[in-house]
Design a protein around this motif. Structure first.
Motif, PDB file in Angstrom:
ATOM      1  N   ILE A  33      -5.192   3.912 -17.152  1.00 56.80           N
ATOM      2  CA  ILE A  33      -5.557   3.283 -15.881  1.00 56.80           C
ATOM      3  C   ILE A  33      -4.604   3.746 -14.779  1.00 56.80           C
ATOM      4  CG2 ILE A  33      -5.705   1.088 -14.636  1.00 56.80           C
ATOM      5  CD1 ILE A  33      -6.825  -0.125 -17.257  1.00 56.80           C
ATOM      6  N   SER A  34      -3.320   3.862 -15.099  1.00 59.90           N
ATOM      7  CA  SER A  34      -2.340   4.350 -14.119  1.00 59.90           C
ATOM      8  C   SER A  34      -2.698   5.747 -13.642  1.00 59.90           C
ATOM      9  CB  SER A  34      -0.933   4.383 -14.729  1.00 59.90           C
ATOM     10  OG  SER A  34      -0.492   3.099 -15.044  1.00 59.90           O
ATOM     11  N   ARG A  35      -2.992   6.645 -14.561  1.00 63.26           N
ATOM     12  CA  ARG A  35      -3.345   8.021 -14.198  1.00 63.26           C
ATOM     13  C   ARG A  35      -4.630   8.059 -13.374  1.00 63.26           C
ATOM     14  NH1 ARG A  35       0.333  10.868 -13.323  1.00 63.26           N
ATOM     15  NH2 ARG A  35      -1.287  12.344 -12.818  1.00 63.26           N
ATOM     16  N   TYR A  36      -5.633   7.306 -13.807  1.00 59.42           N
ATOM     17  CA  TYR A  36      -6.905   7.279 -13.102  1.00 59.42           C
ATOM     18  C   TYR A  36      -6.714   6.741 -11.682  1.00 59.42           C
ATOM     19  CZ  TYR A  36     -11.941   6.771 -12.485  1.00 59.42           C
ATOM     20  OH  TYR A  36     -13.219   6.882 -12.029  1.00 59.42           O
ATOM     21  N   PHE A  37      -5.910   5.679 -11.551  1.00 58.40           N
ATOM     22  CA  PHE A  37      -5.614   5.106 -10.241  1.00 58.40           C
ATOM     23  C   PHE A  37      -4.883   6.122  -9.366  1.00 58.40           C
ATOM     24  CE2 PHE A  37      -2.512   3.023  -7.461  1.00 58.40           C
ATOM     25  CZ  PHE A  37      -3.370   2.344  -6.621  1.00 58.40           C
ATOM     26  N   TYR A  38      -3.800   6.699  -9.881  1.00 56.63           N
ATOM     27  CA  TYR A  38      -2.988   7.638  -9.099  1.00 56.63           C
ATOM     28  C   TYR A  38      -3.819   8.851  -8.663  1.00 56.63           C
ATOM     29  CZ  TYR A  38       0.896  10.617  -7.685  1.00 56.63           C
ATOM     30  OH  TYR A  38       1.747  11.419  -6.969  1.00 56.63           O
ATOM     31  N   ASP A  39      -4.602   9.395  -9.570  1.00 53.70           N
ATOM     32  CA  ASP A  39      -5.423  10.563  -9.248  1.00 53.70           C
ATOM     33  C   ASP A  39      -6.483  10.240  -8.193  1.00 53.70           C
ATOM     34  OD1 ASP A  39      -3.956  12.053 -11.059  1.00 53.70           O
ATOM     35  OD2 ASP A  39      -5.469  11.944 -12.649  1.00 53.70           O
ATOM     36  N   GLY A  40      -6.893   8.983  -8.093  1.00 59.02           N
ATOM     37  CA  GLY A  40      -7.877   8.589  -7.096  1.00 59.02           C
ATOM     38  C   GLY A  40      -7.292   8.303  -5.724  1.00 59.02           C
ATOM     39  N   CYS A  41      -5.970   8.212  -5.641  1.00 59.33           N
ATOM     40  CA  CYS A  41      -5.301   7.919  -4.360  1.00 59.33           C
ATOM     41  C   CYS A  41      -5.228   9.177  -3.493  1.00 59.33           C
ATOM     42  CB  CYS A  41      -3.880   7.422  -4.607  1.00 59.33           C
ATOM     43  SG  CYS A  41      -3.774   5.807  -5.384  1.00 59.33           S
ATOM     44  N   ASP A  42      -5.230   8.964  -2.170  1.00 56.63           N
ATOM     45  CA  ASP A  42      -5.026  10.105  -1.278  1.00 56.63           C
ATOM     46  C   ASP A  42      -3.540  10.489  -1.290  1.00 56.63           C
ATOM     47  OD1 ASP A  42      -3.606   8.428   0.550  1.00 56.63           O
ATOM     48  OD2 ASP A  42      -5.404   8.038   1.719  1.00 56.63           O
ATOM     49  N   ARG A  43      -3.226  11.600  -0.644  1.00 54.68           N
ATOM     50  CA  ARG A  43      -1.844  12.108  -0.675  1.00 54.68           C
ATOM     51  C   ARG A  43      -0.841  11.148  -0.047  1.00 54.68           C
ATOM     52  NH1 ARG A  43      -2.259  18.283   1.091  1.00 54.68           N
ATOM     53  NH2 ARG A  43      -4.322  17.709   1.762  1.00 54.68           N
ATOM     54  N   THR A  44      -1.264  10.421   0.977  1.00 54.24           N
ATOM     55  CA  THR A  44      -0.356   9.467   1.630  1.00 54.24           C
ATOM     56  C   THR A  44       0.060   8.375   0.657  1.00 54.24           C
ATOM     57  OG1 THR A  44      -1.432   9.871   3.760  1.00 54.24           O
ATOM     58  CG2 THR A  44      -0.102   7.880   3.572  1.00 54.24           C
ATOM     59  N   ILE A  45      -0.917   7.815  -0.037  1.00 50.33           N
ATOM     60  CA  ILE A  45      -0.604   6.743  -1.001  1.00 50.33           C
ATOM     61  C   ILE A  45       0.164   7.310  -2.187  1.00 50.33           C
ATOM     62  CG2 ILE A  45      -1.600   5.040  -2.574  1.00 50.33           C
ATOM     63  CD1 ILE A  45      -3.820   4.600  -0.466  1.00 50.33           C
ATOM     64  N   GLN A  46      -0.189   8.490  -2.651  1.00 48.00           N
ATOM     65  CA  GLN A  46       0.573   9.100  -3.742  1.00 48.00           C
ATOM     66  C   GLN A  46       2.037   9.293  -3.341  1.00 48.00           C
ATOM     67  OE1 GLN A  46      -1.520  12.704  -4.803  1.00 48.00           O
ATOM     68  NE2 GLN A  46      -2.950  11.609  -6.145  1.00 48.00           N
ATOM     69  N   GLY A  47       2.255   9.695  -2.086  1.00 47.77           N
ATOM     70  CA  GLY A  47       3.626   9.846  -1.586  1.00 47.77           C
ATOM     71  C   GLY A  47       4.370   8.524  -1.568  1.00 47.77           C
ATOM     72  N   LEU A  48       3.691   7.468  -1.111  1.00 44.98           N
ATOM     73  CA  LEU A  48       4.310   6.145  -1.118  1.00 44.98           C
ATOM     74  C   LEU A  48       4.656   5.710  -2.538  1.00 44.98           C
ATOM     75  CD1 LEU A  48       2.221   4.064   1.445  1.00 44.98           C
ATOM     76  CD2 LEU A  48       4.669   4.545   1.544  1.00 44.98           C
ATOM     77  N   LEU A  49       3.724   5.910  -3.450  1.00 43.49           N
ATOM     78  CA  LEU A  49       3.967   5.515  -4.838  1.00 43.49           C
ATOM     79  C   LEU A  49       5.133   6.291  -5.444  1.00 43.49           C
ATOM     80  CD1 LEU A  49       0.302   5.158  -6.142  1.00 43.49           C
ATOM     81  CD2 LEU A  49       1.918   3.304  -5.665  1.00 43.49           C
ATOM     82  N   SER A  50       5.274   7.552  -5.066  1.00 48.28           N
ATOM     83  CA  SER A  50       6.372   8.349  -5.612  1.00 48.28           C
ATOM     84  C   SER A  50       7.728   7.887  -5.079  1.00 48.28           C
ATOM     85  CB  SER A  50       6.163   9.843  -5.341  1.00 48.28           C
ATOM     86  OG  SER A  50       6.265  10.112  -3.969  1.00 48.28           O
ATOM     87  N   ASP A  51       7.732   7.180  -3.943  1.00 45.03           N
ATOM     88  CA  ASP A  51       8.969   6.621  -3.404  1.00 45.03           C
ATOM     89  C   ASP A  51       9.352   5.293  -4.067  1.00 45.03           C
ATOM     90  OD1 ASP A  51       9.201   8.739  -1.647  1.00 45.03           O
ATOM     91  OD2 ASP A  51       8.309   7.646   0.042  1.00 45.03           O
ATOM     92  N   CYS A  52       8.440   4.752  -4.867  1.00 43.09           N
ATOM     93  CA  CYS A  52       8.625   3.432  -5.474  1.00 43.09           C
ATOM     94  C   CYS A  52       8.633   3.544  -6.995  1.00 43.09           C
ATOM     95  CB  CYS A  52       7.465   2.501  -5.077  1.00 43.09           C
ATOM     96  SG  CYS A  52       7.266   2.284  -3.298  1.00 43.09           S
ATOM     97  N   ARG A  53       9.007   2.455  -7.633  1.00 43.71           N
ATOM     98  CA  ARG A  53       8.777   2.308  -9.072  1.00 43.71           C
ATOM     99  C   ARG A  53       7.469   1.548  -9.181  1.00 43.71           C
ATOM    100  NH1 ARG A  53      10.050  -1.755 -13.129  1.00 43.71           N
ATOM    101  NH2 ARG A  53      10.077  -0.721 -15.155  1.00 43.71           N
ATOM    102  N   TRP A  54       6.499   2.089  -9.885  1.00 44.01           N
ATOM    103  CA  TRP A  54       5.223   1.406  -9.998  1.00 44.01           C
ATOM    104  C   TRP A  54       4.660   1.576 -11.409  1.00 44.01           C
ATOM    105  CZ3 TRP A  54       0.472   3.779 -10.998  1.00 44.01           C
ATOM    106  CH2 TRP A  54       0.482   5.163 -10.956  1.00 44.01           C
TER     107      TRP A  54
END
Length: 124
Positions: A33-54
């Motif tokens: 589910i994490s991979r499916y969610f992350y792959d569905g995010c746009d680059r902006t959200i992926q960048g935000l997620l990479s700045d966080c622990r999620w």
């Protein structure tokens, strides 16, 4: 009046402790589910997620996407993107929640259910 007793089969009872197979299956589900969610995010959200622990957890009553922000600025940016993240998560699991956690000393986590998105549409 006589009491009626119902026999239940051992297969009908839920196990008290999860087996190692249960734990492995839960971890695989959370990872998928994490991979499916992350792959569905746009680059902006992926960048935000990479700045966080999620991570995604299924330990609570509903699947929960937990985002732990390192600072208040990132926390605010994540909250500004919560509607698109919630929409994507809702398309995967309609009973999920998102919990956005600020740094430990800066307040309490914000939590919303993805089936409540209409309340937050003005944020988008």
């Amino acid at each position: 009046m006589a009491r009626r007793q119902f026999d239940s089969h051992a297969d009908d009872k839920h196990p008290m402790q999860p087996t190692s197979a249960d734990i492995i299956l839960r971890q695989q589900l959370e990872y998928s589910i994490s991979r499916y969610f992350y792959d569905g995010c746009d680059r902006t959200i992926q960048g935000l997620l990479s700045d966080c622990r999620w991570y995604v957890t299924t330990h609570a009553s509903a699947l929960t996407l937990v985002i732990e922000c390192p600072d208040q600025v990132t926390n605010w940016r994540v909250l500004q993107k919560i509607v698109p993240m919630g929409s994507l998560l809702y398309s995967i699991v309609s009973s999920a929640k998102i919990r956005v956690c600020p740094p430990e000393t800066n307040g309490i986590p914000f939590e919303m259910r993805v089936d409540e998105l209409s309340v937050y549409r003005d944020w988008a």
